[in-house]
Design a protein around this motif. Structure first.
Motif, PDB file in Angstrom:
ATOM      1  N   ASN A  31     -18.524   7.487 -24.990  1.00 44.21           N
ATOM      2  CA  ASN A  31     -18.513   6.671 -26.473  1.00 44.21           C
ATOM      3  C   ASN A  31     -18.461   7.870 -27.362  1.00 44.21           C
ATOM      4  O   ASN A  31     -18.922   7.492 -28.625  1.00 44.21           O
ATOM      5  CB  ASN A  31     -19.877   6.067 -26.593  1.00 44.21           C
ATOM      6  CG  ASN A  31     -19.849   4.840 -25.550  1.00 44.21           C
ATOM      7  OD1 ASN A  31     -18.558   4.436 -25.253  1.00 44.21           O
ATOM      8  ND2 ASN A  31     -20.813   4.032 -25.380  1.00 44.21           N
ATOM      9  N   GLN A  32     -18.257   9.159 -27.202  1.00 44.90           N
ATOM     10  CA  GLN A  32     -17.996  10.069 -28.401  1.00 44.90           C
ATOM     11  C   GLN A  32     -16.315   9.926 -28.762  1.00 44.90           C
ATOM     12  O   GLN A  32     -15.671  10.465 -27.939  1.00 44.90           O
ATOM     13  CB  GLN A  32     -18.337  11.397 -28.068  1.00 44.90           C
ATOM     14  CG  GLN A  32     -19.785  11.859 -28.401  1.00 44.90           C
ATOM     15  CD  GLN A  32     -19.987  12.340 -29.607  1.00 44.90           C
ATOM     16  OE1 GLN A  32     -19.008  12.552 -30.333  1.00 44.90           O
ATOM     17  NE2 GLN A  32     -20.982  11.666 -30.397  1.00 44.90           N
ATOM     18  N   HIS A  33     -15.998   9.466 -29.917  1.00 44.68           N
ATOM     19  CA  HIS A  33     -14.719   9.326 -30.104  1.00 44.68           C
ATOM     20  C   HIS A  33     -14.368  10.304 -31.277  1.00 44.68           C
ATOM     21  O   HIS A  33     -15.032  10.897 -32.137  1.00 44.68           O
ATOM     22  CB  HIS A  33     -14.377   7.740 -30.736  1.00 44.68           C
ATOM     23  CG  HIS A  33     -14.758   6.772 -29.608  1.00 44.68           C
ATOM     24  ND1 HIS A  33     -15.126   5.618 -30.012  1.00 44.68           N
ATOM     25  CD2 HIS A  33     -14.765   6.772 -28.499  1.00 44.68           C
ATOM     26  CE1 HIS A  33     -15.368   4.588 -28.794  1.00 44.68           C
ATOM     27  NE2 HIS A  33     -14.946   5.616 -27.777  1.00 44.68           N
ATOM     28  N   ARG A  34     -13.093  10.730 -31.098  1.00 39.69           N
ATOM     29  CA  ARG A  34     -12.491  11.664 -31.879  1.00 39.69           C
ATOM     30  C   ARG A  34     -11.147  10.924 -32.453  1.00 39.69           C
ATOM     31  O   ARG A  34     -10.506  10.152 -31.885  1.00 39.69           O
ATOM     32  CB  ARG A  34     -11.861  13.053 -31.412  1.00 39.69           C
ATOM     33  CG  ARG A  34     -13.350  13.472 -30.828  1.00 39.69           C
ATOM     34  CD  ARG A  34     -13.980  14.492 -31.924  1.00 39.69           C
ATOM     35  NE  ARG A  34     -14.937  15.208 -31.576  1.00 39.69           N
ATOM     36  CZ  ARG A  34     -16.509  14.755 -31.724  1.00 39.69           C
ATOM     37  NH1 ARG A  34     -16.441  13.725 -32.388  1.00 39.69           N
ATOM     38  NH2 ARG A  34     -17.433  15.409 -31.368  1.00 39.69           N
ATOM     39  N   PHE A  35     -10.595  11.343 -33.617  1.00 36.83           N
ATOM     40  CA  PHE A  35      -9.342  10.836 -34.195  1.00 36.83           C
ATOM     41  C   PHE A  35      -8.587  12.035 -34.823  1.00 36.83           C
ATOM     42  O   PHE A  35      -8.950  12.861 -35.168  1.00 36.83           O
ATOM     43  CB  PHE A  35      -9.594   9.730 -34.699  1.00 36.83           C
ATOM     44  CG  PHE A  35     -10.047   9.987 -36.364  1.00 36.83           C
ATOM     45  CD1 PHE A  35     -11.328  10.060 -36.520  1.00 36.83           C
ATOM     46  CD2 PHE A  35      -9.212  10.171 -37.509  1.00 36.83           C
ATOM     47  CE1 PHE A  35     -11.933  10.493 -37.939  1.00 36.83           C
ATOM     48  CE2 PHE A  35      -9.682  10.529 -38.642  1.00 36.83           C
ATOM     49  CZ  PHE A  35     -11.073  10.782 -38.791  1.00 36.83           C
ATOM     50  N   LYS A  36      -7.219  11.742 -34.833  1.00 39.34           N
ATOM     51  CA  LYS A  36      -6.243  12.774 -35.561  1.00 39.34           C
ATOM     52  C   LYS A  36      -5.177  11.821 -36.110  1.00 39.34           C
ATOM     53  O   LYS A  36      -4.505  11.024 -35.640  1.00 39.34           O
ATOM     54  CB  LYS A  36      -5.576  13.341 -34.336  1.00 39.34           C
ATOM     55  CG  LYS A  36      -4.841  14.494 -35.068  1.00 39.34           C
ATOM     56  CD  LYS A  36      -4.206  15.694 -34.065  1.00 39.34           C
ATOM     57  CE  LYS A  36      -2.733  15.364 -34.023  1.00 39.34           C
ATOM     58  NZ  LYS A  36      -2.178  16.009 -32.554  1.00 39.34           N
ATOM     59  N   ILE A  37      -5.019  11.864 -37.585  1.00 40.81           N
ATOM     60  CA  ILE A  37      -4.177  11.031 -38.119  1.00 40.81           C
ATOM     61  C   ILE A  37      -2.892  11.311 -38.153  1.00 40.81           C
ATOM     62  O   ILE A  37      -2.586  12.961 -38.317  1.00 40.81           O
ATOM     63  CB  ILE A  37      -4.538  10.880 -39.660  1.00 40.81           C
ATOM     64  CG1 ILE A  37      -6.034  10.310 -40.010  1.00 40.81           C
ATOM     65  CG2 ILE A  37      -3.769  10.249 -40.589  1.00 40.81           C
ATOM     66  CD1 ILE A  37      -6.666  10.581 -41.275  1.00 40.81           C
ATOM     67  N   ILE A  38      -1.795  10.850 -37.674  1.00 45.68           N
ATOM     68  CA  ILE A  38      -0.577  11.417 -37.380  1.00 45.68           C
ATOM     69  C   ILE A  38       0.362  11.048 -38.730  1.00 45.68           C
ATOM     70  O   ILE A  38       1.002  11.916 -39.086  1.00 45.68           O
ATOM     71  CB  ILE A  38       0.255  10.647 -36.177  1.00 45.68           C
ATOM     72  CG1 ILE A  38      -0.816  10.816 -34.783  1.00 45.68           C
ATOM     73  CG2 ILE A  38       1.554  10.968 -36.084  1.00 45.68           C
ATOM     74  CD1 ILE A  38      -0.409  10.201 -33.597  1.00 45.68           C
ATOM     75  N   ALA A  39       0.184   9.732 -39.412  1.00 43.07           N
ATOM     76  CA  ALA A  39       0.676   9.606 -40.333  1.00 43.07           C
ATOM     77  C   ALA A  39       0.281   8.375 -41.346  1.00 43.07           C
ATOM     78  O   ALA A  39      -0.450   7.682 -40.550  1.00 43.07           O
ATOM     79  CB  ALA A  39       2.365   9.292 -40.308  1.00 43.07           C
ATOM     80  N   SER A  40       0.273   8.278 -42.385  1.00 47.50           N
ATOM     81  CA  SER A  40      -0.276   7.136 -43.097  1.00 47.50           C
ATOM     82  C   SER A  40       0.491   6.886 -44.718  1.00 47.50           C
ATOM     83  O   SER A  40       0.693   8.180 -45.104  1.00 47.50           O
ATOM     84  CB  SER A  40      -1.721   7.177 -43.326  1.00 47.50           C
ATOM     85  OG  SER A  40      -2.340   7.844 -44.361  1.00 47.50           O
TER      86      SER A  40
END
Ligand code: ADP
Ligand code: MG
Length: 390
Positions: A43-52
């Motif tokens: 339940n430890q989440h990470r994210f990386k924005i690819i494009a927006s």
């Protein structure tokens, strides 16, 4: 087998790429983000924005949606827009992926908010209703991937307001052990998430505080024939109209205890028509914009004073983060707070909610709840959304 048919454990075991689509009450644009999520520990989440990016709604589509909300309409017209929006959303996702050379095969799923055409939180469960359109099965076919949508319904079914749903993102990714954080989103409506230092999920509060840009935009359209007050420049030149401010400050919603949520039903065209009718003739246009903008900032400030810590670290997102006048009022009234635009911590202010809906879909497919009962008033946490598979 479509990737959407993976078990929750299989889904969470690997990195996943999701698109998120958000269209809020402002009806300005379709915000789209493509984001990679992964689970580090349990339940430890990470994210990386690819494009927006954001893609303006065509004027006619915006007008048609406004008509659905404010005029007598037919079920046929609502249904027509339900399907049309799926095509409009699909085009926006395609454009973002193409412009950024993102391989369509890399997309695991999409999370879509849809367009709210009615939001009435109601006091009793049987008067509580919220309705978002945008046909998710059509979108799944058009983009050849799993789509999760209709997030709010599951929460209202449990007696919640169905809103706000972004707080789980704020809790997971903005909260810290050492500082009191407030996530402030100034969209059509303004809302805040209060994240006291080191708080558990049960302790966070999040709620709508009043209008965001909705009143300013509507008045700018009538008085200046512009979609919004760029930078807050018009507001900065005006002065307060005391009678108008007093009238606006009578609204009981501002002082109500959370959970609370609101929309165009309360802060929409009928209110603006009344304001312009009562105040436009005797006052300068820029003073009306100034007073509406001041009131918008004041609702935020007042709710932080009533329910939060005025010395918090405030992280601002939403289109209103571009309105320097609003931010300056907040800073003046809360001199001990530190205000930052979310871009400064790596989250684009204009697409934060799209990123959050990608995350909500990630959670749904991972079998994890997405609502926070202390925030929405629901009886318990639940896995949100309906899933359309190809
Ligand atoms: N440069 C700007 N200056 C002032 N306000 C802006 C600017 N850009 C966007 N906005 C405001 O932000 C609004 C859109 O905010 P957004 O976060 O997309 O709201 P929603 O979620 O309701 O669609 C616009 O309608 C406008 O009022
Ligand atoms: Mg918008």
């Amino acid at each position: 087998m479509s990737k959407g048919c993976l078990s929750a454990e299989e889904w969470l075991a690997e990195k996943r790429v999701l698109a998120g689509i958000m269209t809020g009450t402002s009806l300005d644009a379709i915000d789209v983000a493509v984001v990679e999520f992964f689970q580090e520990n349990e339940n430890q989440h990470r994210f990386k924005i690819i494009a927006s990016d954001s893609y303006p709604y065509e004027f006619s589509v915006k007008q048609d949606i406004l008509d659905l909300i404010h005029k007598e309409t037919t079920i046929r017209k609502v249904t027509q827009m339900h399907y049309k929006l799926a095509r409009v959303y699909a085009q926006s996702v395609k454009k973002l992926m193409q412009d950024n050379n993102i391989d369509f095969d890399s997309l695991d799923a999409i999370g879509i908010h849809g367009q709210t055409v009615w939001h009435e939180p109601g006091v009793e469960t049987d008067t509580r209703m919220t309705f978002q359109i945008g046909a998710i099965s059509s979108l799944a076919q058009l983009l050849n991937t799993t789509v999760v949508g209709n997030f709010r319904e599951a929460d209202t079914a449990l007696g919640g307001q169905g809103a706000p749903l972004i707080p789980i993102f704020d809790y997971e990714f903005l909260g810290t052990e050492t500082d009191d954080i407030i996530a402030l989103n100034i969209g059509g409506i303004s809302n805040i998430t209060l994240l006291p230092a080191g708080s558990s999920m049960d302790n966070i509060k999040a709620f709508d505080v009043g209008p965001g840009n909705v009143l300013i935009d509507a008045a700018m359209r009538v008085l200046y024939n512009k979609a919004f007050d760029d930078n807050g420049d018009v507001a900065a030149k005006g002065e307060i109209i005391p009678g108008l401010l007093e009238f606006l400050q009578q609204n009981e919603f501002i002082y109500a205890e959370p959970p609370k949520s609101t929309g165009r039903e309360m802060f929409g065209l009928p209110l603006i028509h009344k304001i312009l009718n009562d105040f436009a003739q005797q006052n300068l246009a820029r003073d009306i914009i100034h007073t509406l903008s001041y009131f918008t900032a004041w609702c935020i400030v007042h709710n932080i004073k009533l329910f939060g810590n005025p010395k918090s670290d405030i992280i601002v997102s939403g289109g209103g983060s571009h309105n320097k006048f609003i931010l300056s009022v907040i800073q003046n009234e809360l001199p001990d707070s530190r205000i930052r635009i979310s871009d400064e911590i790596g989250i684009p202010a204009d697409t934060k909610e799209a990123i959050s809906f990608a995350y909500l879909a990630y959670r749904t497919l991972g079998g994890l709840p997405g609502n926070i009962p202390s925030v929405t008033g629901a009886s318990h946490p639940t896995i949100l959304g309906l899933v359309a598979r190809i």
